[in-house]
Design a protein around this motif. Sequence first.
Motif, PDB file in Angstrom:
ATOM      1  N   ASP A 301      94.817  50.539   4.788  1.00  0.00           N
ATOM      2  CA  ASP A 301      95.884  50.262   3.829  1.00  0.00           C
ATOM      3  C   ASP A 301      97.049  51.234   3.995  1.00  0.00           C
ATOM      4  O   ASP A 301      98.213  50.864   3.831  1.00  0.00           O
ATOM      5  N   SER A 302      96.755  52.481   4.383  1.00  0.00           N
ATOM      6  CA  SER A 302      97.814  53.476   4.555  1.00  0.00           C
ATOM      7  C   SER A 302      98.748  53.130   5.711  1.00  0.00           C
ATOM      8  O   SER A 302      99.884  53.617   5.771  1.00  0.00           O
ATOM      9  N   ASP A 303      98.271  52.286   6.618  1.00  0.00           N
ATOM     10  CA  ASP A 303      99.094  51.845   7.752  1.00  0.00           C
ATOM     11  C   ASP A 303      99.778  50.504   7.495  1.00  0.00           C
ATOM     12  O   ASP A 303     100.480  49.994   8.375  1.00  0.00           O
ATOM     13  N   GLY A 304      99.531  49.942   6.321  1.00  0.00           N
ATOM     14  CA  GLY A 304     100.206  48.685   5.973  1.00  0.00           C
ATOM     15  C   GLY A 304      99.363  47.443   6.113  1.00  0.00           C
ATOM     16  O   GLY A 304      99.906  46.343   6.259  1.00  0.00           O
ATOM     17  N   TYR A 305      98.022  47.595   6.006  1.00  0.00           N
ATOM     18  CA  TYR A 305      97.125  46.444   6.142  1.00  0.00           C
ATOM     19  C   TYR A 305      96.187  46.420   4.939  1.00  0.00           C
ATOM     20  O   TYR A 305      95.295  47.262   4.818  1.00  0.00           O
ATOM     21  N   LEU A 306      96.398  45.477   4.037  1.00  0.00           N
ATOM     22  CA  LEU A 306      95.682  45.435   2.767  1.00  0.00           C
ATOM     23  C   LEU A 306      94.567  44.397   2.799  1.00  0.00           C
ATOM     24  O   LEU A 306      94.824  43.205   3.013  1.00  0.00           O
ATOM     25  N   ALA A 322      96.609  41.140   3.886  1.00  0.00           N
ATOM     26  CA  ALA A 322      98.067  41.013   3.846  1.00  0.00           C
ATOM     27  C   ALA A 322      98.627  42.210   4.608  1.00  0.00           C
ATOM     28  O   ALA A 322      98.227  43.347   4.349  1.00  0.00           O
ATOM     29  N   CYS A 323      99.552  41.960   5.539  1.00  0.00           N
ATOM     30  CA  CYS A 323      99.927  42.998   6.503  1.00  0.00           C
ATOM     31  C   CYS A 323     101.444  43.162   6.589  1.00  0.00           C
ATOM     32  O   CYS A 323     102.204  42.215   6.381  1.00  0.00           O
ATOM     33  N   LYS A 324     101.855  44.388   6.926  1.00  0.00           N
ATOM     34  CA  LYS A 324     103.272  44.644   7.168  1.00  0.00           C
ATOM     35  C   LYS A 324     103.725  44.106   8.523  1.00  0.00           C
ATOM     36  O   LYS A 324     104.897  43.807   8.713  1.00  0.00           O
ATOM     37  N   ASP A 325     102.788  43.995   9.467  1.00  0.00           N
ATOM     38  CA  ASP A 325     103.131  43.601  10.826  1.00  0.00           C
ATOM     39  C   ASP A 325     102.050  42.665  11.358  1.00  0.00           C
ATOM     40  O   ASP A 325     100.938  42.619  10.809  1.00  0.00           O
ATOM     41  N   PHE A 326     102.378  41.918  12.386  1.00  0.00           N
ATOM     42  CA  PHE A 326     101.437  40.935  12.933  1.00  0.00           C
ATOM     43  C   PHE A 326     100.776  41.385  14.229  1.00  0.00           C
ATOM     44  O   PHE A 326      99.804  40.778  14.671  1.00  0.00           O
ATOM     45  N   ARG A 327     101.272  42.437  14.859  1.00  0.00           N
ATOM     46  CA  ARG A 327     100.786  42.805  16.186  1.00  0.00           C
ATOM     47  C   ARG A 327      99.374  43.390  16.161  1.00  0.00           C
ATOM     48  O   ARG A 327      98.476  42.916  16.864  1.00  0.00           O
ATOM     49  N   LYS A 328      99.173  44.448  15.371  1.00  0.00           N
ATOM     50  CA  LYS A 328      97.866  45.110  15.365  1.00  0.00           C
ATOM     51  C   LYS A 328      96.756  44.196  14.858  1.00  0.00           C
ATOM     52  O   LYS A 328      95.654  44.190  15.436  1.00  0.00           O
TER      53      LYS A 328
END
Length: 365
Positions: A301-306, A322-328
């Motif tokens: 979550d601290s990296d933007g992945y909930l 729910a994610c900030k980015d789609f790559r990782k």
Amino acid sequence: MGFLDKILGKKEAPIQSNADFWNWFLQNEKDFFKVVKSRQNIHQGFLEKLAPKLDEVHNGIYFLTGMFDDDTVELILTPDGAIRNIYAIEELVNAAPQIKGWKITALKPSSDIQNIGIDYEGFKFNKDNLKFCPNTHEDYPDEIDLTVVYDDFVEENKGRIVNGVYIFLDNYLGELNSLTLIDNMKVVGPNDTSEELIPIEKLKDYLIWREKEFVEKYDGTRHNTENDNYSGFESNTKDGGVVIGLMNTDLLSWDQKASHPWIFIITIPFDGSDNNNGMPDKDTYQLLNEIEDEVVSHLKDSDGYLNLGRETVNNKREIFFACKDFRKPSKTADQLIKKHSRSFDISYEIYKDKYWQTFRHYEPR
């Protein structure tokens, strides 16, 4: 063995990494250069040789090629609309060595709109016959929803026209922006809207402005899930099966959903007996939980992945993020599929849903 190699042809080693691919490419690039520059036998001499090697690197990598200038061949690698494959292309291109006479590009680049004229399935698309208008929604202020107006729209050919518009936007905006900045879009004719229309050449500036606003609004937004509340849900399917969900209810009530706009869903089918109503047995349940823990350990979550929760029904487990980015997330899922291929036929989806409408049925009413 050497004599047999000469007769049968030496079998090429399989491609197992990006480095393997570029080593193979370097061994053939001079022949490929000649084929593309001469425009002779390009299908058999280049395309048919490159495509299977790209498949060995990662499924779903497509390509375009041609002369960038008199002395340079450009090779553009593209996911052809599949967001989940972008990371693999970017990593492959980033690993490419400098090759004299070659320009290797990840994703279709943007072009000057003055130079874009698309002829697709008998329809022409250019700056003069395309316009747009933004659609605003009070409940979804961050949504970029567009209506694109095509002067020569014909309802019977809607599918072809929509495809042509997307190809035009790929070339105008660049493939990455075309795929990631627009949330919803519909294509209509000039008689199907009464809104004030904007020339299509203004679309790039409009999207840049909206994206800048969005980034500034949510920059640094994070949610620590450590002390969140979770609720269990249970219901029945129409055929009598059981649906069991465990969802993070604090996240579902969060007012900053749009800061994590990418929905990532991992689906894990499992074998089950008729006695379990579509639920896993004890051993399978343990394995499913271990896989979920593995995913959570990679997507913090601290990296933007909930991690929103999970749902189990009809012999499958779905894990929601729910994610900030789609790559990782895409890369994590591909690694997971490979690692557990002998035990589970894992699949996944990743798509943009800024207001998490996918999970509306779980939200408190």
